[in-house]
Design a protein around this motif. Structure first.
Motif, PDB file in Angstrom:
ATOM      1  N   ILE A  39      -1.320   9.716   2.114  1.00  0.00           N
ATOM      2  CA  ILE A  39      -1.178  10.216   0.737  1.00  0.00           C
ATOM      3  C   ILE A  39      -2.526  10.122   0.014  1.00  0.00           C
ATOM      4  N   VAL A  40      -3.185   8.978   0.185  1.00  0.00           N
ATOM      5  CA  VAL A  40      -4.497   8.793  -0.467  1.00  0.00           C
ATOM      6  C   VAL A  40      -5.465   9.863   0.043  1.00  0.00           C
ATOM      7  N   GLU A  41      -5.425  10.097   1.354  1.00  0.00           N
ATOM      8  CA  GLU A  41      -6.317  11.092   1.960  1.00  0.00           C
ATOM      9  C   GLU A  41      -6.001  12.496   1.435  1.00  0.00           C
ATOM     10  N   PHE A  42      -4.704  12.827   1.367  1.00  0.00           N
ATOM     11  CA  PHE A  42      -4.331  14.157   0.887  1.00  0.00           C
ATOM     12  C   PHE A  42      -4.811  14.356  -0.550  1.00  0.00           C
ATOM     13  N   ILE A  43      -4.582  13.339  -1.378  1.00  0.00           N
ATOM     14  CA  ILE A  43      -4.976  13.449  -2.789  1.00  0.00           C
ATOM     15  C   ILE A  43      -6.489  13.630  -2.899  1.00  0.00           C
ATOM     16  N   ASN A  44      -7.230  12.813  -2.166  1.00  0.00           N
ATOM     17  CA  ASN A  44      -8.688  12.911  -2.280  1.00  0.00           C
ATOM     18  C   ASN A  44      -9.223  14.228  -1.721  1.00  0.00           C
ATOM     19  N   ASP A  45      -8.571  14.737  -0.671  1.00  0.00           N
ATOM     20  CA  ASP A  45      -9.015  16.024  -0.106  1.00  0.00           C
ATOM     21  C   ASP A  45      -8.685  17.198  -1.022  1.00  0.00           C
ATOM     22  N   ASN A  46      -7.658  17.027  -1.873  1.00  0.00           N
ATOM     23  CA  ASN A  46      -7.166  18.167  -2.667  1.00  0.00           C
ATOM     24  C   ASN A  46      -7.286  17.943  -4.178  1.00  0.00           C
ATOM     25  N   ALA A  47      -8.091  16.958  -4.569  1.00  0.00           N
ATOM     26  CA  ALA A  47      -8.146  16.576  -5.989  1.00  0.00           C
ATOM     27  C   ALA A  47      -8.511  17.760  -6.892  1.00  0.00           C
ATOM     28  N   ALA A  48      -9.491  18.542  -6.481  1.00  0.00           N
ATOM     29  CA  ALA A  48      -9.954  19.652  -7.339  1.00  0.00           C
ATOM     30  C   ALA A  48      -8.834  20.665  -7.532  1.00  0.00           C
ATOM     31  N   MET A  49      -8.127  20.981  -6.430  1.00  0.00           N
ATOM     32  CA  MET A  49      -7.037  21.971  -6.517  1.00  0.00           C
ATOM     33  C   MET A  49      -5.851  21.415  -7.318  1.00  0.00           C
ATOM     34  N   LEU A  50      -5.564  20.123  -7.130  1.00  0.00           N
ATOM     35  CA  LEU A  50      -4.454  19.511  -7.877  1.00  0.00           C
ATOM     36  C   LEU A  50      -4.683  19.643  -9.374  1.00  0.00           C
ATOM     37  N   ASP A  51      -5.948  19.509  -9.776  1.00  0.00           N
ATOM     38  CA  ASP A  51      -6.275  19.564 -11.210  1.00  0.00           C
ATOM     39  C   ASP A  51      -6.024  20.939 -11.823  1.00  0.00           C
ATOM     40  N   LYS A  93       0.806  -1.227   0.000  1.00  0.00           N
ATOM     41  CA  LYS A  93       0.000   0.000   0.000  1.00  0.00           C
ATOM     42  C   LYS A  93       0.832   1.267   0.000  1.00  0.00           C
ATOM     43  N   HIS A  94       0.304   2.297  -0.664  1.00  0.00           N
ATOM     44  CA  HIS A  94       0.811   3.648  -0.438  1.00  0.00           C
ATOM     45  C   HIS A  94       0.246   4.107   0.906  1.00  0.00           C
ATOM     46  N   SER A  95       0.909   5.066   1.522  1.00  0.00           N
ATOM     47  CA  SER A  95       0.442   5.560   2.819  1.00  0.00           C
ATOM     48  C   SER A  95      -1.004   6.067   2.720  1.00  0.00           C
ATOM     49  N   PRO A  96      -1.848   5.671   3.682  1.00  0.00           N
ATOM     50  CA  PRO A  96      -3.223   6.200   3.692  1.00  0.00           C
ATOM     51  C   PRO A  96      -3.245   7.732   3.745  1.00  0.00           C
TER      52      PRO A  96
END
Ligand SMILES: Cc1cc2nc3c(=O)[nH]c(=O)nc-3n(C[C@H](O)[C@H](O)[C@H](O)COP(=O)(O)O)c2cc1C
Length: 182
Positions: free
Chosen positions: A66-78, A61-64
């Motif tokens: 990291i998954v949480e950060f990505i999902n919380d910030n998906a709109a901004m990352l885009d 697994k990747h660190s949970p």
């Protein structure tokens, strides 16, 4: 360009890869900030022009975080030029070192809605003397099953640094579109 490299690393090898990428970006004149996902709560992605996220694999697994950060910030990352890379030992085999063939990256992409503009998989480091007894036993077993090194004193860096450099150069070409922040 002000680049953020956000990482998750247990034994430091992903940090070493991030520091290498930092040098590549700084050679292009880009300021670069490295932050562990453990300290990411106060980060405002709007302070950056480009974001790279890198994470290693531990027991599949990747660190949970990291998954949480990505999902919380998906709109901004885009809204920013962005990229992701995974670090693992399965990728020591070249046929498992692409986004389409690495099992962990494929799983991650099912867990997140963010679609990174660039993706990479880097082979990690094997460092038996550093591991706790149980981890050493488990990794030796996995290596034995998959034809890797099993000498309990083995320290092997499988990372292809040319691949990391090429990825860094590619990502350093990614610029924010003039309309993206308006
Ligand atoms: C306890 C442990 C579990 C690991 N599990 C996996 C795994 O399931 N699959 C894999 O490909 N690599 C696995 N690895 C290898 C790491 O992903 C690799 O050593 C990587 O370079 C670690 O990066 P880091 O030091 O930044 O955490 C494991 C390593 C350790 C120490």
């Amino acid at each position: 360009m002000n680049t953020l490299i956000l990482y998750s690393s247990t034994d430091g090898h992903t940090i070493k890869i991030c520091q290498f990428l930092q040098k590549v970006f700084e050679q292009q004149g880009d300021a670069t900030t490295l932050i562990s996902v453990k300290h990411a709560s106060g980060i405002d992605l709007q302070d950056f022009d480009r974001v790279i996220i890198g994470a290693s694999i531990r027991y599949g697994k990747h660190s949970p975080l990291i998954v949480e950060f990505i999902n919380d910030n998906a709109a901004m990352l885009d809204t920013l030029p962005n990229a992701f890379f995974s670090v693992n030992l399965v990728a020591r085999k070249t046929e498992k070192r692409t986004p389409d063939t690495n099992p962990y990256l494929k799983i991650l992409l099912k867990q997140i809605s963010w679609r990174p503009m660039e993706l990479a998989v880097f082979a990690g480091k094997l460092d038996y003397p550093r591991y706790k007894f149980r981890d050493r036993l488990m990794i030796r077993l996995i290596m034995w099953m998959t034809g890797g090194p099993t000498d309990p004193d083995a320290v092997v860096e499988f990372t292809d640094w040319k691949q990391v450099e090429d990825f860094g150069r590619l990502v350093s070409q990614m610029k924010q579109s003039p309309t993206a922040s308006t």
